[in-house]
Design a protein around this motif. Structure first.
Motif, PDB file in Angstrom:
ATOM      1  N   ALA A 152      12.637  -5.154  12.306  1.00  0.00           N
ATOM      2  CA  ALA A 152      12.346  -5.914  11.089  1.00  0.00           C
ATOM      3  C   ALA A 152      13.610  -6.475  10.435  1.00  0.00           C
ATOM      4  N   GLY A 153      14.737  -5.784  10.628  1.00  0.00           N
ATOM      5  CA  GLY A 153      15.970  -6.208   9.962  1.00  0.00           C
ATOM      6  C   GLY A 153      15.992  -5.834   8.494  1.00  0.00           C
ATOM      7  N   GLN A 154      15.079  -4.972   8.088  1.00  0.00           N
ATOM      8  CA  GLN A 154      14.955  -4.536   6.695  1.00  0.00           C
ATOM      9  C   GLN A 154      14.474  -3.089   6.674  1.00  0.00           C
ATOM     10  N   THR A 161       2.674   7.721  18.151  1.00  0.00           N
ATOM     11  CA  THR A 161       2.673   6.386  17.565  1.00  0.00           C
ATOM     12  C   THR A 161       2.856   6.493  16.061  1.00  0.00           C
ATOM     13  N   PHE A 162       3.684   5.593  15.507  1.00  0.00           N
ATOM     14  CA  PHE A 162       3.981   5.573  14.080  1.00  0.00           C
ATOM     15  C   PHE A 162       3.683   4.180  13.537  1.00  0.00           C
ATOM     16  N   ALA A 163       3.280   4.089  12.269  1.00  0.00           N
ATOM     17  CA  ALA A 163       2.959   2.804  11.640  1.00  0.00           C
ATOM     18  C   ALA A 163       3.825   2.628  10.403  1.00  0.00           C
ATOM     19  N   TYR A 164       4.502   1.473  10.321  1.00  0.00           N
ATOM     20  CA  TYR A 164       5.413   1.167   9.211  1.00  0.00           C
ATOM     21  C   TYR A 164       5.147  -0.222   8.672  1.00  0.00           C
ATOM     22  N   VAL A 165       5.585  -0.450   7.438  1.00  0.00           N
ATOM     23  CA  VAL A 165       5.601  -1.778   6.830  1.00  0.00           C
ATOM     24  C   VAL A 165       6.984  -2.005   6.251  1.00  0.00           C
ATOM     25  N   ILE A 166       7.335  -3.266   6.046  1.00  0.00           N
ATOM     26  CA  ILE A 166       8.623  -3.578   5.414  1.00  0.00           C
ATOM     27  C   ILE A 166       8.553  -3.150   3.957  1.00  0.00           C
ATOM     28  N   ARG A 167       9.563  -2.421   3.519  1.00  0.00           N
ATOM     29  CA  ARG A 167       9.616  -1.915   2.156  1.00  0.00           C
ATOM     30  C   ARG A 167       9.823  -3.082   1.197  1.00  0.00           C
ATOM     31  N   GLN A 168       8.948  -3.189   0.207  1.00  0.00           N
ATOM     32  CA  GLN A 168       9.051  -4.245  -0.802  1.00  0.00           C
ATOM     33  C   GLN A 168       9.907  -3.768  -1.972  1.00  0.00           C
ATOM     34  N   ARG A 184       0.114   2.082   4.825  1.00  0.00           N
ATOM     35  CA  ARG A 184      -1.132   2.597   4.257  1.00  0.00           C
ATOM     36  C   ARG A 184      -2.281   1.777   4.842  1.00  0.00           C
ATOM     37  N   GLN A 185      -2.613   0.648   4.237  1.00  0.00           N
ATOM     38  CA  GLN A 185      -3.682  -0.214   4.748  1.00  0.00           C
ATOM     39  C   GLN A 185      -3.248  -1.681   4.781  1.00  0.00           C
ATOM     40  N   GLU A 186      -1.933  -1.925   4.878  1.00  0.00           N
ATOM     41  CA  GLU A 186      -1.425  -3.290   4.861  1.00  0.00           C
ATOM     42  C   GLU A 186      -1.882  -4.063   6.102  1.00  0.00           C
ATOM     43  N   GLU A 187      -2.037  -5.372   5.945  1.00  0.00           N
ATOM     44  CA  GLU A 187      -2.501  -6.240   7.029  1.00  0.00           C
ATOM     45  C   GLU A 187      -1.404  -6.469   8.070  1.00  0.00           C
ATOM     46  N   ASN A 188      -0.166  -6.692   7.632  1.00  0.00           N
ATOM     47  CA  ASN A 188       0.963  -6.932   8.531  1.00  0.00           C
ATOM     48  C   ASN A 188       1.812  -5.674   8.598  1.00  0.00           C
ATOM     49  N   GLU A 219       5.855  -2.945  18.125  1.00  0.00           N
ATOM     50  CA  GLU A 219       4.930  -4.070  18.124  1.00  0.00           C
ATOM     51  C   GLU A 219       4.734  -4.562  16.701  1.00  0.00           C
ATOM     52  N   VAL A 220       4.823  -5.871  16.518  1.00  0.00           N
ATOM     53  CA  VAL A 220       4.522  -6.492  15.235  1.00  0.00           C
ATOM     54  C   VAL A 220       3.023  -6.749  15.239  1.00  0.00           C
ATOM     55  N   MET A 221       2.328  -6.226  14.232  1.00  0.00           N
ATOM     56  CA  MET A 221       0.871  -6.265  14.196  1.00  0.00           C
ATOM     57  C   MET A 221       0.365  -7.077  13.006  1.00  0.00           C
ATOM     58  N   THR A 222      -0.770  -7.750  13.213  1.00  0.00           N
ATOM     59  CA  THR A 222      -1.549  -8.361  12.133  1.00  0.00           C
ATOM     60  C   THR A 222      -2.948  -7.798  12.284  1.00  0.00           C
ATOM     61  N   GLY A 223      -3.328  -6.945  11.360  1.00  0.00           N
ATOM     62  CA  GLY A 223      -4.593  -6.235  11.499  1.00  0.00           C
ATOM     63  C   GLY A 223      -4.527  -5.338  12.714  1.00  0.00           C
TER      64      GLY A 223
END
Length: 95
Positions: A61-63, A86-93, A69-73, A35-39
């Motif tokens: 994500a394709g990336q 359940t796992f939570a990830y963000v796109i690596r910058q 951590r506490q990112e919004e998206n 799932e793509v999440m915003t907040g």
């Protein structure tokens, strides 16, 4: 020599474990829900075939991804079989 033994152990037909479960069925990669999440709101939801949760997130994500951590998206990956982890990830910058 140890590397060769481990390689043989992991290859099918070499005396190591096979991709068959004890019931005789083939093991298929899991299809976790990504799932793509915003907040705390779900923006979109997709089922992705992947063996590992972070691979499912990267496929969506394709990336490359990293733990959230506490990112919004962010991306929420839920395993649908077994313990329903359940796992939570963000796109690596890039730095």
């Amino acid at each position: 020599m140890l590397f060769n033994m481990l390689l043989q152990w992991s290859l099918p037909g070499t005396g190591g474990p096979t991709p068959e479960a004890s019931s005789g069925e083939l093991q298929h990669p899991a299809m976790p829900n990504v799932e793509v999440m915003t907040g705390s709101s779900v923006v979109s939801s997709t089922m992705v075939m992947a063996k590992l949760p972070f691979k499912a997130a990267e496929a969506q994500a394709g990336q490359p991804v990293m733990f959230r951590r506490q990112e919004e998206n962010w991306l929420r990956v839920t395993e649908l079989k077994g313990e329903r982890r359940t796992f939570a990830y963000v796109i690596r910058q890039r730095l």
